[in-house]
Scaffold this motif. Sequence first.
Motif: not given
Length: 261
Positions: A226-242
């Motif tokens: 779960l932690r790994s998947e949340l980190k992936k989601k957050l990385s993708a979210y931040n990339a889209a934000q940038i």
Amino acid sequence: MRLKFIKYFLVVTVMAAFASCEKKLQPYDNGSGLNFLYATPADTLINYSFALGAPAATIDTVWLGVETIGPVSDVNREVALEQVLTGLNDAEPGKHFVPLTDPDIKRRFVVPARQTIARLPIVFKRDVSLKTNTYSLKLRIKLNDSFTFSNPTRTGLRISLNDQLAKPVSWGTTATSTYLGAYGVVKHAWLREQTGGSWDNNYLLDLGFTATGTNANFDTQYALYLRSELKKKLSAYNAAQIAAGKDVLKEANGTVVTFPG
């Protein structure tokens, strides 16, 4: 002969004593009582937030359990509750909750015939003031013709009401240090948005997290996944934000939202 007479005398005396006791036994006639139904003293405080419910909801119901004391009745019995004012951000009837005297509420404040337990609805209203303040609704059982007494330790409770996210009790030491990281309101809202889960106290308990560690539901391998998947989601979210010219996910104080590991 004398011995037989003594035995006979003792038997008659004992039987007379039992008969005397039977005459003194009286049926229970102290009326009926009513208590709030909770397992521990901690249950006297209920925390409710509209922020954890459906986004479009304008009203919601908290159900309170009550249990009777004394004989079972063949008819429905009316229950009465009253608000106890504390002078500290008391919830306002009509504004924050449907008044306890409302006819529709009173109609549902009953212990059904032949029942000893009932659930009573407290209907809350999503007033804008809940966005910035937390209000308190302190309740106690009001004695009436149906219920003439109550256990002093089980006659009241308090509901804390707002429309804000707050740190769940089960977001404790293990969740913070190893799996979810530091709690933040923005992180909490993001988790709800990204996963569809409530991430409230019960949700975390189901995952196995508690205030001081973990419980029997906890699965280390799943928690790591779960932690790994949340980190992936957050990385993708931040990339889209940038990419959209926006900033990465941050708390209101500027702290960047992260997960451990």
